[in-house]
Design a protein around this motif. Structure first.
Motif, PDB file in Angstrom:
ATOM      1  N   THR A  36     -35.059  -7.720   6.501  1.00  0.00           N
ATOM      2  CA  THR A  36     -32.999  -7.428   5.575  1.00  0.00           C
ATOM      3  C   THR A  36     -33.418  -7.248   4.248  1.00  0.00           C
ATOM      4  O   THR A  36     -32.671  -5.516   3.911  1.00  0.00           O
ATOM      5  N   LEU A  37     -33.810  -7.766   3.255  1.00  0.00           N
ATOM      6  CA  LEU A  37     -34.086  -7.509   2.018  1.00  0.00           C
ATOM      7  C   LEU A  37     -34.519  -6.404   2.052  1.00  0.00           C
ATOM      8  O   LEU A  37     -33.872  -5.213   0.867  1.00  0.00           O
ATOM      9  N   ALA A  38     -36.152  -6.449   2.169  1.00  0.00           N
ATOM     10  CA  ALA A  38     -36.648  -4.889   2.103  1.00  0.00           C
ATOM     11  C   ALA A  38     -35.543  -3.704   2.976  1.00  0.00           C
ATOM     12  O   ALA A  38     -36.207  -2.595   1.853  1.00  0.00           O
ATOM     13  N   GLY A  39     -34.948  -3.603   3.227  1.00  0.00           N
ATOM     14  CA  GLY A  39     -34.097  -3.047   3.960  1.00  0.00           C
ATOM     15  C   GLY A  39     -33.141  -1.712   2.977  1.00  0.00           C
ATOM     16  O   GLY A  39     -32.956  -1.265   2.647  1.00  0.00           O
ATOM     17  N   LEU A  40     -32.569  -3.409   2.788  1.00  0.00           N
ATOM     18  CA  LEU A  40     -31.839  -2.939   1.433  1.00  0.00           C
ATOM     19  C   LEU A  40     -32.483  -2.074   0.172  1.00  0.00           C
ATOM     20  O   LEU A  40     -31.681  -1.529  -0.107  1.00  0.00           O
ATOM     21  N   ILE A  41     -33.422  -2.809  -0.113  1.00  0.00           N
ATOM     22  CA  ILE A  41     -34.024  -2.104  -1.523  1.00  0.00           C
ATOM     23  C   ILE A  41     -34.576  -0.741  -0.665  1.00  0.00           C
ATOM     24  O   ILE A  41     -34.528   0.411  -2.236  1.00  0.00           O
ATOM     25  N   VAL A  42     -35.370  -1.133   0.045  1.00  0.00           N
ATOM     26  CA  VAL A  42     -35.146   0.655   0.556  1.00  0.00           C
ATOM     27  C   VAL A  42     -33.610   2.033  -0.035  1.00  0.00           C
ATOM     28  O   VAL A  42     -34.242   2.753   0.297  1.00  0.00           O
ATOM     29  N   VAL A  43     -32.488   1.370   1.256  1.00  0.00           N
ATOM     30  CA  VAL A  43     -31.612   1.703   0.624  1.00  0.00           C
ATOM     31  C   VAL A  43     -31.607   2.591   0.085  1.00  0.00           C
ATOM     32  O   VAL A  43     -31.112   3.388  -0.686  1.00  0.00           O
ATOM     33  N   LEU A  44     -31.257   1.341  -0.534  1.00  0.00           N
ATOM     34  CA  LEU A  44     -30.999   1.954  -2.555  1.00  0.00           C
ATOM     35  C   LEU A  44     -32.007   2.702  -3.406  1.00  0.00           C
ATOM     36  O   LEU A  44     -31.260   3.638  -4.069  1.00  0.00           O
ATOM     37  N   MET A  45     -32.709   2.421  -2.993  1.00  0.00           N
ATOM     38  CA  MET A  45     -33.498   3.375  -3.988  1.00  0.00           C
ATOM     39  C   MET A  45     -33.604   4.918  -3.138  1.00  0.00           C
ATOM     40  O   MET A  45     -34.010   5.581  -4.123  1.00  0.00           O
ATOM     41  N   MET A  46     -33.519   5.417  -1.841  1.00  0.00           N
ATOM     42  CA  MET A  46     -32.658   6.207  -1.872  1.00  0.00           C
ATOM     43  C   MET A  46     -31.224   7.066  -2.598  1.00  0.00           C
ATOM     44  O   MET A  46     -31.434   8.052  -2.316  1.00  0.00           O
TER      45      MET A  46
END
Length: 64
Positions: A36-46
């Motif tokens: 979940t944390l990795a998904g959040l980081i990917v979206v924030l980077m986008m």
């Protein structure tokens, strides 16, 4: 902002939600949290690129 970005974010959210449920059901809560944390980081980077574009647009509108 493009509609493709919204679809990409939604797809990442669906994938992360499915992985999260699978990992929780198998007893791996730590890995589910990290997913979940990795998904959040990917979206924030986008979104960082879009936010940068927004600030540049605001600067150019107000001549700052």
């Amino acid at each position: 902002m493009d509609v493709d970005l919204i679809f990409k974010i939604a797809a990442i959210g669906i994938i992360v939600a499915v992985l999260n449920q699978v990992l929780i059901r198998s007893g791996r809560e730590e890995q589910a949290m990290l997913t979940t944390l990795a998904g959040l980081i990917v979206v924030l980077m986008m979104l960082i690129g879009e936010i940068s574009t927004l600030f540049d647009t605001v600067k150019s509108i107000f001549d700052l």
